[in-house]
Write a protein that holds these residues in place. Sequence first.
Motif, PDB file in Angstrom:
ATOM      1  N   LEU A 100       0.802  -1.077  -0.124  1.00 37.69           N
ATOM      2  CA  LEU A 100      -0.054   0.067  -0.033  1.00 37.69           C
ATOM      3  C   LEU A 100       0.741   1.420   0.092  1.00 37.69           C
ATOM      4  O   LEU A 100       0.479   2.224  -0.711  1.00 37.69           O
ATOM      5  CB  LEU A 100      -0.887  -0.039   1.077  1.00 37.69           C
ATOM      6  N   ARG A 101       1.922   1.117   1.005  1.00 38.02           N
ATOM      7  CA  ARG A 101       2.453   2.708   0.920  1.00 38.02           C
ATOM      8  C   ARG A 101       3.856   2.428   1.583  1.00 38.02           C
ATOM      9  O   ARG A 101       4.110   1.651   2.414  1.00 38.02           O
ATOM     10  CB  ARG A 101       1.743   3.676   1.858  1.00 38.02           C
ATOM     11  N   GLY A 102       4.888   3.290   1.154  1.00 42.97           N
ATOM     12  CA  GLY A 102       6.165   3.578   2.082  1.00 42.97           C
ATOM     13  C   GLY A 102       6.310   4.700   2.654  1.00 42.97           C
ATOM     14  O   GLY A 102       5.901   5.728   2.140  1.00 42.97           O
ATOM     15  N   ILE A 103       6.511   4.687   4.046  1.00 43.55           N
ATOM     16  CA  ILE A 103       6.559   5.922   4.729  1.00 43.55           C
ATOM     17  C   ILE A 103       8.101   6.031   5.544  1.00 43.55           C
ATOM     18  O   ILE A 103       8.546   5.071   6.120  1.00 43.55           O
ATOM     19  CB  ILE A 103       5.620   5.687   5.996  1.00 43.55           C
ATOM     20  N   GLU A 104       8.606   7.232   5.152  1.00 40.81           N
ATOM     21  CA  GLU A 104       9.818   7.346   5.961  1.00 40.81           C
ATOM     22  C   GLU A 104       9.634   8.326   6.872  1.00 40.81           C
ATOM     23  O   GLU A 104       9.062   9.533   6.782  1.00 40.81           O
ATOM     24  CB  GLU A 104      10.925   7.911   4.743  1.00 40.81           C
ATOM     25  N   SER A 105      10.167   8.072   8.191  1.00 38.46           N
ATOM     26  CA  SER A 105      10.148   9.063   9.279  1.00 38.46           C
ATOM     27  C   SER A 105      11.070   8.899  10.138  1.00 38.46           C
ATOM     28  O   SER A 105      11.259   7.751  10.700  1.00 38.46           O
ATOM     29  CB  SER A 105       8.869   8.915   9.850  1.00 38.46           C
ATOM     30  N   GLY A 106      11.722   9.923  10.676  1.00 33.86           N
ATOM     31  CA  GLY A 106      12.960   9.861  11.842  1.00 33.86           C
ATOM     32  C   GLY A 106      14.157   8.790  11.793  1.00 33.86           C
ATOM     33  O   GLY A 106      14.247   8.011  12.806  1.00 33.86           O
ATOM     34  N   GLY A 107      14.727   8.886  10.470  1.00 33.33           N
ATOM     35  CA  GLY A 107      15.660   7.598  10.421  1.00 33.33           C
ATOM     36  C   GLY A 107      15.261   6.478  10.055  1.00 33.33           C
ATOM     37  O   GLY A 107      15.702   5.283  10.152  1.00 33.33           O
ATOM     38  N   ALA A 108      13.684   6.060  10.017  1.00 34.57           N
ATOM     39  CA  ALA A 108      13.146   4.774   9.748  1.00 34.57           C
ATOM     40  C   ALA A 108      12.320   4.893   8.581  1.00 34.57           C
ATOM     41  O   ALA A 108      11.991   5.830   8.021  1.00 34.57           O
ATOM     42  CB  ALA A 108      12.238   4.347  11.050  1.00 34.57           C
ATOM     43  N   PHE A 109      12.129   3.589   8.121  1.00 32.94           N
ATOM     44  CA  PHE A 109      11.444   3.341   6.797  1.00 32.94           C
ATOM     45  C   PHE A 109      10.518   2.284   7.019  1.00 32.94           C
ATOM     46  O   PHE A 109      10.728   1.335   7.518  1.00 32.94           O
ATOM     47  CB  PHE A 109      12.142   3.065   5.618  1.00 32.94           C
TER      48      PHE A 109
END
Length: 203
Positions: A100-109
Motif C-alpha cells: 500500500l505505501r512506503g513511509i519514511e520518518s525519523g531515520g526509519a522506513f
Amino acid sequence: MGASGDSVRDLLAANLRRARQERGLSLSELSRRSRIGKATLHQLEAGAGNPTIETVFSLSRALEVPISDLLDRQEPSGPTVVRAADVEVLRGEGVDLRPLRGIESGGAFFEVYDQQVRAGSRQDSLGHVGTEHTIVQAGRLGVRVDGRDVELGPGDYVGFDARLPHAYTALEGTVRSVLLLQYRSDQRLHAAPAEPPHLLETP
C-alpha cells in the motif's frame, strides 16, 4: 507502492537489476545467495518472470534491501490515496500481500501491506532484513518465530526481528491483517552515503 501503472514484474525487473549492480553482484553470486536459479534471475531482470512472495523475500534477504526497493517506484510528495482495486496482489504459498505505501520518518522506513493468510494455509519465510509488525483484523493467526509459537486474534499485535525464520498460519478462516515492515533508512538503496568519519588530530 504498487499502484496502477507499472506491473510488479516490470518494477521488479528494473529494481532488481539496479540493486544487483549497486551491490556489485553477478547473477551467479546473487543466485548463490538467494538460492534462486540463474536462469530464473535472468528472466526476472528481463521482466519475463512470474515473481512470488517467496522469490521477492529471498531477493530482499540476499541483497539486504527492503522489499519496497524491489517493488516500488519513485512517488511524488504530498497526500497519497491507494485504492485496493488498483493494487496488484503479490501471492505466496499461503499469503496474499497488497503493498500500500512506503513511509519514511525519523531515520526509519516503513512498508505498509494489506495481508491475507488464506484459510488453512501457511506461509514460511527464512527471514529477511528489517523488523516485522503484524496487527490482526479478522480470524485467528498462528505465528512461529525462530521455533516459538503464538496465537493472535482480532486486535492482537506481534513484532519481531524479521531476520529470524518465521511462519504465519491461518488457524480460523482467512486471516486479515496489517503488515508493517520497518527498516533503518540507511538500509535503502537510495540512501545518501554516510559522511566520512572525521579524523582526530593528534597534538
